[in-house]
Write an enzyme that holds these catalytic residues in place. Structure first.
Site, PDB file in Angstrom:
ATOM      1  N   GLU A  95     -11.366   0.457  -2.896  1.00  0.00           N
ATOM      2  CA  GLU A  95     -10.664   0.959  -1.705  1.00  0.00           C
ATOM      3  C   GLU A  95      -9.404   1.694  -2.108  1.00  0.00           C
ATOM      4  O   GLU A  95      -9.145   1.894  -3.290  1.00  0.00           O
ATOM      5  CB  GLU A  95     -10.321  -0.201  -0.764  1.00  0.00           C
ATOM      6  N   ASP A 108       0.808  -1.222   0.000  1.00  0.00           N
ATOM      7  CA  ASP A 108       0.000   0.000   0.000  1.00  0.00           C
ATOM      8  C   ASP A 108       0.842   1.273   0.000  1.00  0.00           C
ATOM      9  O   ASP A 108       0.613   2.173   0.826  1.00  0.00           O
ATOM     10  CB  ASP A 108      -0.940   0.015   1.225  1.00  0.00           C
TER      11      ASP A 108
END
Ligand code: NAG
Ligand code: NAG
Ligand code: NAG
Ligand code: NAG
Ligand code: NAG
Ligand code: NAG
Ligand code: NAG
Ligand code: NAG
Length: 600
Positions: A219, A60
């Site tokens: 997301e 991420d």
């Protein structure tokens, strides 16, 4: 095997030195090159580089550029210190500058109050505005998510990261975006948008702005404004084989957002590429205005069989189509045709390189290096620099812990006596010399490839009562063991030769290919006798069949007494010292069967 060509792409020290000398006073005066960008004209050359750029467990990624320097932060889950901030001047060489979460007093007790192995710091976003660096993140604990906003004016100094402001987030993966009118917004998974009061952390009403294109789990949102459009970049399809990046845009920040007809703009799904799970990214510009992005990927090939490093961070470039949509360069191991910024700032910061080696002699009282991490916050006094080496206080909880126990000293929840670093190369060698004295039954120390308490491979020495001989003093045994949701690890025990007793012992693991770890011990003081204890597949620590998929492997050392004793203390204490610690990268696999040897 081709020789690693990196060195051709960097300025030699001689070229850089005059600029460095000019620049030196600035560095020391502010810690941040506030006026440097104006002086520096980044030159661009067509370059070749290899992914992953942040090798090892770095999921991420979120990145920015400020005054010619690039900053990235990544997810760290239960690892402590957490939220590493890496800095680069050329996008290729990255150094650790600080950790946004670096002391327990920032979030007292939170780590010890977290049970799930894959809980913790999820998907941060880093942004800069008016002299302040912000890292916003969701701390996930069971079904709850605590929003946290960390701030600093000096990302080179972890002590300057403040106690974070709490935010009652609607969902995970918070983004931080300022509109032209100065209002701050948080977008979260789903995707919804809320106005944020940066002082109080309070949020406005949540407005759903995009559902994505129909993939699972829309997301990882990030908002950008360019040429009058609000662009919303997200991840879709889940973080495994269907992972991707999609984008939508709107004329006003609340929407309506229109999906890019070319979505997904980045994915390797349905391919046999070595880099899989490509998705969850962030875009930024370099000082010359060129666009770049970072996202995560898994080096596994479509088989997803051997992936001990988990999700790593990869770099790609971006150009813009005539219709005003970003076009992202497909993620491969070998990335050509980019114009990398070249900058004399490559020497900036004295932190360890993200892909660096360790050759540390702790015998001289050397402190714990900043890139060393733990599973949860270790209790104070667990690791102490002494002139005899780095002392490890053994804990009653072993690396697995008795997770069913009502005694938190046995579950591992109060931190393990484990100290590690990321496995950051496909091929590597890791060796730890331990000076130790195991006095009572159950005492154990050694090395581990550790992904979670449910997934680790350990090579140790243990004092254990031999039920057959019933000798009360116990036998010293080398033990290769572990636990994995996907792989049966059969315990192997080997008696410690008499001549080895009370001598420092080297515990070693080598990966000479992507799938096999070879574990061995050697006797240091006497002719370097070496015993190979066994081989175990890296598939055992690859996050398969459990909750470990989000995690990645660390290599490190540990000490425990396997439950004996009381409170948090082992019976008769422990005498375990790390004297020497060596981690050497040997090579990076960048495509099926293609290994780039690591330069030293
Ligand atoms: C720990 O968790 C318990 C129960 O969830 C809660 O009551 C307590 O406030 C928490 N403490 C901290 C420091 O988060
Ligand atoms: C998302 O999907 C739901 C359910 O189909 C729908 O009600 C909602 O309007 C959609 N939201 C957006 C922003 O498109
Ligand atoms: C990468 O960047 C170069 C120039 O900087 C550009 O020519 C090339 O098209 C880019 N590649 C992609 C796939 O966007
Ligand atoms: C924090 O920074 C100090 C020096 O600024 C360094 O000694 C220490 O190791 C760092 N710790 C972490 C966790 O990064
Ligand atoms: C236990 O002791 C017996 C008898 O001395 C010996 O044969 C055996 O190898 C020992 N077991 C281990 C695991 O060391
Ligand atoms: C081991 O020793 C204990 C006493 O020290 C004794 O009670 C027990 O019976 C012995 N066990 C065996 C298997 O000999
Ligand atoms: C690694 O080497 C072993 C032999 O030592 C071999 O059995 C295995 O297939 C190899 N793995 C890979 C991924 O090449
Ligand atoms: C770990 O410790 C527990 C007691 O807390 C013990 O039951 C278990 O056998 C130990 N595991 C290993 C592999 O020694």
């Amino acid at each position: 095997m081709a020789v690693h060509p990196f060195r051709h792409y960097f300025l030699s020290l001689l070229q850089v030195l005059p600029v460095m000398l000019w620049y030196l006073p600035l560095l020391f005066s502010t810690g941040i090159p506030s006026t440097f960008a104006a002086q520096l004209q980044p030159s661009h050359q067509p370059n070749l580089y290899f992914n992953p750029i942040l090798p090892g467990w770095h999921p991420d990624p979120s990145c920015i550029q400020n005054r010619g320097l690039f900053f990235c932060v990544t997810s760290t889950f239960q690892a402590f210190p957490g939220l590493p901030v890496y800095i680069s001047a050329n996008l290729i060489e990255w150094k650790l500058a600080s950790h946004a979460w670096n002391r327990d007093s920032q979030l007292p007790g939170l780590s010890w109050n977290t049970t799930g192995q894959a809980n913790g710091m999820y998907a941060p976003t880093i942004r800069y505005r008016n002299g302040v660096y912000y890292v916003i993140v969701a701390y996930v604990r069971g079904d709850s998510r605590l929003g946290l906003l960390f701030k600093t004016t000096d990302p080179f100094d972890n002590a300057s990261w403040e106690v974070p402001i709490s935010i009652d987030l609607k969902d995970i993966d918070p983004d931080l975006f300022w509109d032209d009118d100065g209002k701050a917004y948080v977008a979260t998974a789903g995707v919804s948008l809320q106005e944020l009061d940066l002082e109080s952390g309070s949020l406005g009403e949540a407005i759903p702005i995009w559902n994505g294109t129909g993939g699972a789990w829309p997301e990882g949102p990030h908002l950008y404004k360019k040429d009058g459009w609000y662009y919303l970049l997200i991840a879709e399809g889940g973080t495994s084989e269907k992972h991707s990046i999609t984008i939508a845009r709107a004329k006003t920040i609340q929407g309506p957002y229109t999906s890019n007809p070319s979505n997904p703009i980045l994915t390797n799904r349905g391919t046999d590429e070595y880099f899989q799970s490509v998705g969850h990214g962030d875009l930024f510009q370099d000082a010359a205005g060129n666009w770049w992005g970072f996202c995560l990927a898994i080096r596994s090939g479509p088989a997803y069989a051997f992936m001990p490093m988990g999700r790593e961070a990869v770099l790609f470039n971006a150009t813009w189509s005539e219709e005003g949509w970003p076009v992202l360069q497909p993620v491969r191991g070998r990335m050509a045709g980019n114009s990398l910024p070249s900058s004399p700032l490559t020497v900036l910061g004295n932190g360890p390189a993200v892909d660096g080696n360790d050759r540390i002699t702790f015998r001289d009282g050397v402190p714990v290096p900043p890139h060393f991490i733990h599973h949860r916050v270790p209790p104070p006094g667990t690791f102490v620099a002494t002139k005899n080496g780095l002392y490890i206080q053994a804990r009653r909880a072993n690396l697995t812990g008795d997770q069913m126990s009502s005694d938190v000293e046995l579950t591992g929840q109060h931190g393990l006596s484990f100290i590690g670093r990321r496995q950051s190369h496909t091929l590597f060698r890791f060796a730890v010399d331990l000076a130790l004295r195991l006095r009572t039954d159950g005492q154990e120390a050694g090395i581990s490839i550790f992904r979670s308490q449910n997934e680790h491979i350990d090579l140790s020495i243990i004092r254990r009562l031999n039920q057959t001989s019933n000798s009360s003093c116990g036998d010293l045994l080398f033990r290769l063991s572990g636990i994995s949701p996907s792989t049966t690890i059969e315990e192997r025990l080997v008696s410690v030769p008499k001549a080895w007793k009370n001598q420092p012992i080297r515990f070693e693991v080598e990966a000479y290919n992507a799938s096999d770890y070879t574990f061995s011990v050697s006797q240091l003081d006497n002719a370097r006798a070496r015993i190979v204890i066994g081989k175990i597949s890296s598939g055992a620590v690859s996050g398969r069949g459990g909750i470990g998929f989000f995690l990645g492997s660390m290599v490190g050392a540990f000490a425990t007494c396997n439950g004996r004793g009381s409170g948090n203390k082992c019976k008769e204490g422990s005498e375990v010292f790390i004297q020497r610690w060596v981690y050497e990268g040997i090579g990076q696999e960048i495509a099926n069967g293609e290994v780039i040897p690591t330069k030293d």
